[in-house]
Design a protein around this motif. Structure first.
Motif, PDB file in Angstrom:
ATOM      1  N   ASP A 166      55.657  27.743  44.642  1.00  0.00           N
ATOM      2  CA  ASP A 166      54.254  27.090  43.318  1.00  0.00           C
ATOM      3  C   ASP A 166      53.764  25.797  43.891  1.00  0.00           C
ATOM      4  OD1 ASP A 166      55.752  28.689  41.762  1.00  0.00           O
ATOM      5  OD2 ASP A 166      57.120  27.235  41.174  1.00  0.00           O
ATOM      6  N   GLY A 167      52.413  25.455  43.029  1.00  0.00           N
ATOM      7  CA  GLY A 167      51.669  24.206  43.802  1.00  0.00           C
ATOM      8  C   GLY A 167      50.852  24.642  44.793  1.00  0.00           C
ATOM      9  N   CYS A 168      51.479  25.382  45.517  1.00  0.00           N
ATOM     10  CA  CYS A 168      50.497  25.617  47.103  1.00  0.00           C
ATOM     11  C   CYS A 168      49.116  26.439  47.242  1.00  0.00           C
ATOM     12  CB  CYS A 168      51.929  26.036  48.157  1.00  0.00           C
ATOM     13  SG  CYS A 168      52.304  27.686  48.177  1.00  0.00           S
ATOM     14  N   GLY A 169      49.091  27.153  46.264  1.00  0.00           N
ATOM     15  CA  GLY A 169      48.050  27.410  46.445  1.00  0.00           C
ATOM     16  C   GLY A 169      47.881  29.374  47.032  1.00  0.00           C
ATOM     17  N   VAL A 170      49.243  29.255  46.844  1.00  0.00           N
ATOM     18  CA  VAL A 170      49.489  30.965  47.022  1.00  0.00           C
ATOM     19  C   VAL A 170      49.252  31.940  45.893  1.00  0.00           C
ATOM     20  CG1 VAL A 170      50.969  32.573  47.959  1.00  0.00           C
ATOM     21  CG2 VAL A 170      50.007  30.835  49.706  1.00  0.00           C
ATOM     22  N   THR A 171      48.340  33.174  45.956  1.00  0.00           N
ATOM     23  CA  THR A 171      48.274  33.401  44.580  1.00  0.00           C
ATOM     24  C   THR A 171      48.791  35.038  44.194  1.00  0.00           C
ATOM     25  OG1 THR A 171      45.570  33.665  44.716  1.00  0.00           O
ATOM     26  CG2 THR A 171      46.991  35.501  43.184  1.00  0.00           C
ATOM     27  N   LEU A 172      49.668  34.997  43.072  1.00  0.00           N
ATOM     28  CA  LEU A 172      50.725  36.247  42.964  1.00  0.00           C
ATOM     29  C   LEU A 172      50.159  37.043  42.199  1.00  0.00           C
ATOM     30  CD1 LEU A 172      53.774  33.332  42.220  1.00  0.00           C
ATOM     31  CD2 LEU A 172      53.105  34.476  44.400  1.00  0.00           C
ATOM     32  N   ASP A 173      50.918  38.398  41.761  1.00  0.00           N
ATOM     33  CA  ASP A 173      49.976  38.961  40.266  1.00  0.00           C
ATOM     34  C   ASP A 173      51.500  38.677  39.343  1.00  0.00           C
ATOM     35  OD1 ASP A 173      53.118  40.034  41.260  1.00  0.00           O
ATOM     36  OD2 ASP A 173      52.032  42.314  42.085  1.00  0.00           O
ATOM     37  N   ARG A 174      51.225  39.758  38.583  1.00  0.00           N
ATOM     38  CA  ARG A 174      51.573  39.233  37.805  1.00  0.00           C
ATOM     39  C   ARG A 174      52.772  39.520  37.179  1.00  0.00           C
ATOM     40  NH1 ARG A 174      48.283  42.430  33.310  1.00  0.00           N
ATOM     41  NH2 ARG A 174      50.131  41.290  31.402  1.00  0.00           N
ATOM     42  N   ALA A 175      54.068  40.417  38.216  1.00  0.00           N
ATOM     43  CA  ALA A 175      55.091  40.275  38.481  1.00  0.00           C
ATOM     44  C   ALA A 175      55.844  39.183  39.269  1.00  0.00           C
ATOM     45  CB  ALA A 175      55.694  41.732  39.157  1.00  0.00           C
ATOM     46  N   GLY A 176      54.628  38.241  39.902  1.00  0.00           N
ATOM     47  CA  GLY A 176      55.369  37.299  41.464  1.00  0.00           C
ATOM     48  C   GLY A 176      55.452  37.626  42.229  1.00  0.00           C
ATOM     49  N   PHE A 177      54.940  39.319  42.825  1.00  0.00           N
ATOM     50  CA  PHE A 177      54.265  38.922  44.063  1.00  0.00           C
ATOM     51  C   PHE A 177      53.037  38.832  44.942  1.00  0.00           C
ATOM     52  CE2 PHE A 177      57.844  42.783  42.084  1.00  0.00           C
ATOM     53  CZ  PHE A 177      58.420  42.752  43.308  1.00  0.00           C
ATOM     54  N   VAL A 178      53.425  38.337  45.964  1.00  0.00           N
ATOM     55  CA  VAL A 178      52.815  37.464  46.112  1.00  0.00           C
ATOM     56  C   VAL A 178      51.133  38.510  47.309  1.00  0.00           C
ATOM     57  CG1 VAL A 178      51.302  36.414  48.884  1.00  0.00           C
ATOM     58  CG2 VAL A 178      54.280  36.130  48.051  1.00  0.00           C
ATOM     59  N   ILE A 179      49.957  38.318  46.369  1.00  0.00           N
ATOM     60  CA  ILE A 179      49.063  38.882  47.082  1.00  0.00           C
ATOM     61  C   ILE A 179      48.531  38.786  48.076  1.00  0.00           C
ATOM     62  CG2 ILE A 179      46.463  39.975  46.128  1.00  0.00           C
ATOM     63  CD1 ILE A 179      47.726  39.091  43.286  1.00  0.00           C
ATOM     64  N   THR A 180      47.709  39.772  48.953  1.00  0.00           N
ATOM     65  CA  THR A 180      47.590  39.726  50.332  1.00  0.00           C
ATOM     66  C   THR A 180      46.148  40.376  50.715  1.00  0.00           C
ATOM     67  OG1 THR A 180      49.161  41.449  51.025  1.00  0.00           O
ATOM     68  CG2 THR A 180      50.181  39.248  51.578  1.00  0.00           C
ATOM     69  N   GLY A 181      45.501  40.332  51.180  1.00  0.00           N
ATOM     70  CA  GLY A 181      44.491  41.395  51.705  1.00  0.00           C
ATOM     71  C   GLY A 181      43.213  40.401  51.050  1.00  0.00           C
ATOM     72  N   ALA A 182      43.292  39.779  49.399  1.00  0.00           N
ATOM     73  CA  ALA A 182      41.733  40.121  48.586  1.00  0.00           C
ATOM     74  C   ALA A 182      41.111  39.208  49.163  1.00  0.00           C
ATOM     75  CB  ALA A 182      43.256  39.321  47.585  1.00  0.00           C
ATOM     76  N   PRO A 183      39.772  39.646  48.700  1.00  0.00           N
ATOM     77  CA  PRO A 183      38.436  38.313  48.749  1.00  0.00           C
ATOM     78  C   PRO A 183      38.611  37.452  48.615  1.00  0.00           C
ATOM     79  CG  PRO A 183      37.502  41.236  47.594  1.00  0.00           C
ATOM     80  CD  PRO A 183      39.481  40.463  47.543  1.00  0.00           C
ATOM     81  N   SER A 184      38.034  36.661  49.884  1.00  0.00           N
ATOM     82  CA  SER A 184      38.354  35.013  49.130  1.00  0.00           C
ATOM     83  C   SER A 184      37.326  34.446  47.671  1.00  0.00           C
ATOM     84  CB  SER A 184      37.761  34.329  50.358  1.00  0.00           C
ATOM     85  OG  SER A 184      37.751  32.622  49.925  1.00  0.00           O
ATOM     86  N   ALA A 185      36.871  33.436  47.585  1.00  0.00           N
ATOM     87  CA  ALA A 185      36.463  33.126  46.147  1.00  0.00           C
ATOM     88  C   ALA A 185      35.258  31.790  46.797  1.00  0.00           C
ATOM     89  CB  ALA A 185      36.755  32.278  44.981  1.00  0.00           C
TER      90      ALA A 185
END
Length: 564
Positions: A494-513
């Motif tokens: 929480d609060g570190c900037g790592v993006t999670l999906d709707r179920a709370g799992f960590v999203i990887t490999g997504a394009p950077s904003a």
């Protein structure tokens, strides 16, 4: 309460463990030529008669190779009982697997007469195992077998005083077993020493079990963290060091990352809040993992990986919970806050924290957790349900493995499945085995909706509801096993900037904003330098083989990131 056996007056020790299974592999004798190969890794030490080379509960200095004289190896517990383990002489070496990482000794080593030996410190021992492959293999096998024998011997380590069927005794025994730590339990109803200790300390019912550490300290129904601190179970991690990578979680994915990263020269720290192995470590038998046609228990598989990580020099801190991750710190790119208030710094982070057991909506569930409701099925829990009916909820592979395992202990296993069958969620080989096991009774289109019992009796009844008809039925049962999936263990992010999906799992490999930022690698999160592997990662396969594969794969990404 010491018995008649003491260091000065003890029964004769078996000759180098002569009663030990696989004796020659457990206590090999090195040749003169092999000792010469080892000399460059060690330093010469001399000990007078009666001197301790190492002591129970104190950090082990490393491995000793005896050049002359003899050393008596004994175990002692906090009740004063001393158990001979072995007597070792010239050409033999003194150590077990904990000495790879400088963990506390589990036995005493006492010089009998003048002793001359080589001391090989943990870092040099790891170097020896790698540099001298054939000799290292023999030594490594002996170190592992010695720890196994200490665990199976039932002496040494902490002594638990209480009933073997009590919730808190089961909780602590499970914790020690999962961490590969020797221990034994004494019931005050049948053991004189245990009854005497209970009379001395007059514990209230909630104070049981008492735990007596080898130095004589008595703990009253300690938490797992309190027991770990008293036993000095935590491994050594250099808090002042900037590690190349810190891995949070030591399930199959985290351990695979540690093994491959450490073997390729990266400095590695691993943290886990309870025990190595994760949920896989509690699996009774894994039969579809490549290379084990007869199957292997999750504990055996992950223990091998845990030892392998130590062999290559990974620093492992268990049990320690990571509370938070901070990014972009002045004194290191990433900083982990630990439950003891300390910090750990690293240039990269691998999130391998896995998932926590899911708790379904069942009336009074929390009241009976550990008092008849369990989320794994180890030999400790299996013993509790011997020749009893049990309910097992779930229709996946983990549930199938547990049902087959429990069927060898329980009178009947009622396998409760919400769906109308098993084919959609379970491997075919497990379905066939369940169908051929007479005391496993699948109950489809059904769920557990309520539990009954009391604080004194624990669980006594469970109410089942047919999802088609809506009809309820109540079964007398003392043990309920839940294998209904898991939720991601990502609260510490929480609060570190790592993006999670709707179920709370960590999203990887997504394009950077962010424009101009390099594209994320396949296992990299939204924060550059933070990677995720295994069950915690969104879209992962949720299989042991997949987790291990991701743990190996992420190391290439770590090298690329650290070199960039």
């Amino acid at each position: 309460m010491a018995d008649s056996s003491s260091v000065g007056d003890r029964p004769e020790a078996p000759s180098a463990g002569s009663t030990v299974p696989r004796h020659d592999q457990t206590f090999p004798v090195l040749t003169a030529a092999e000792i010469e190969r080892i000399r460059r890794f060690g330093e010469l030490r001399r000990y007078a008669d009666g001197a301790h080379l190492f002591e129970t509960g104190q950090p082990g200095p490393g491995m000793f190779v005896v050049l002359s004289g003899h050393v008596a190896i004994t175990q002692h517990d906090g009740l004063g009982h001393v158990t001979p383990v072995a007597e070792q002489g010239p050409g033999q070496f003194l150590a077990e697997i904990g000495q790879l990482s400088g963990r506390v000794a589990l036995v005493d080593g006492i010089a009998e007469g003048e002793v001359e030996c080589l001391l090989i410190r943990p870092d040099r021992l790891r170097g020896l195992l790698v540099a001298e492959a054939d000799l290292g293999e023999r030594i490594m096998r002996a170190l592992i077998l010695r720890r196994v024998n200490l665990i199976q011997g039932g002496s040494g380590g902490p002594v638990l005083i209480g009933s073997a069927n009590a919730y808190d005794a089961v909780r602590l025994m499970s914790f020690l077993t999962r961490n590969g730590w020797p221990h034994h339990l004494l019931d005050p109803a049948t053991d004189h020493d245990a009854a005497e200790l209970v009379a001395r300390y007059s514990p209230a019912p909630h104070d049981l079990p008492l735990v007596v550490t080898p130095d004589g300290t008595v703990l009253r129904n300690p938490s797992e963290g309190e027991l770990a601190r008293a036993m000095r179970m935590n491994g050594h991690v250099d808090r002042s060091k900037l590690y190349d990578v810190a891995i949070v979680g030591s399930g199959p994915a985290g351990l695979a990352t540690a093994v491959y990263a450490a073997s390729e020269g990266l400095s590695v720290a691993v943290c886990d809040q309870r025990a190595f192995g994760g949920q896989a470590g509690a699996s009774a038998r894994i039969e579809n993992y490549l290379g084990f046609p007869t199957g292997i228990s999750g504990m055996a598989l992950t223990a091998r990986a845990y030892n392998q990580a130590q062999k290559f020099g990974a620093d492992i801190l268990i049990p320690t919970e990571v509370k938070a991750l901070a990014c972009g710190c002045d004194d290191g790119p990433f900083k982990l806050t630990l439950d003891d208030g300390g910090e750990l710094r690293a240039r990269a982070i691998v999130v391998a924290s896995g998932a926590r057991y899911r708790r379904p909506e069942i009336e009074r569930l929390a009241e009976f957790e550990g008092r008849g409701v369990y989320y794994w099925a180890s030999p400790i829990e299996a013993r509790l349900c011997k020749q009893q009916d049990v309910i097992l909820v779930g229709g996946g592979n983990s549930a199938g493995q547990a049902a087959v395992f429990l069927s060898g202990h329980a009178a009947r296993v009622h396998m409760v499945v919400r769906a109308g069958g098993l084919a959609a969620s379970m491997s075919r080989y497990l379905i066939e085995r369940i169908e051929s096991t007479p005391n496993i009774e699948p109950v489809f289109d059904t769920e557990v909706v309520a539990l009954d019992g009391s604080a004194d009796t624990g669980l006594t009844h469970a109410t089942l509801r047919n999802r088609r008809s809506g009809e309820d039925c109540t079964i007398a049962v003392s043990n309920l096993f839940l294998f209904v999936g898991a939720d991601p263990a990502t609260g510490w992010l929480d609060g570190c900037g790592v993006t999670l999906d709707r179920a709370g799992f960590v999203i990887t490999g997504a394009p950077s904003a962010d424009e101009g930022q390099r594209p994320a690698q396949a296992l990299e999160t939204s924060v550059p330098g933070v990677f995720a592997v295994g069950d915690v990662r969104s879209g992962s396969v949720k299989r042991v083989g997949g987790a291990i594969g991701e743990g190996a794969q992420v190391v290439a990404a770590l090298h690329s990131y650290l070199a960039g």
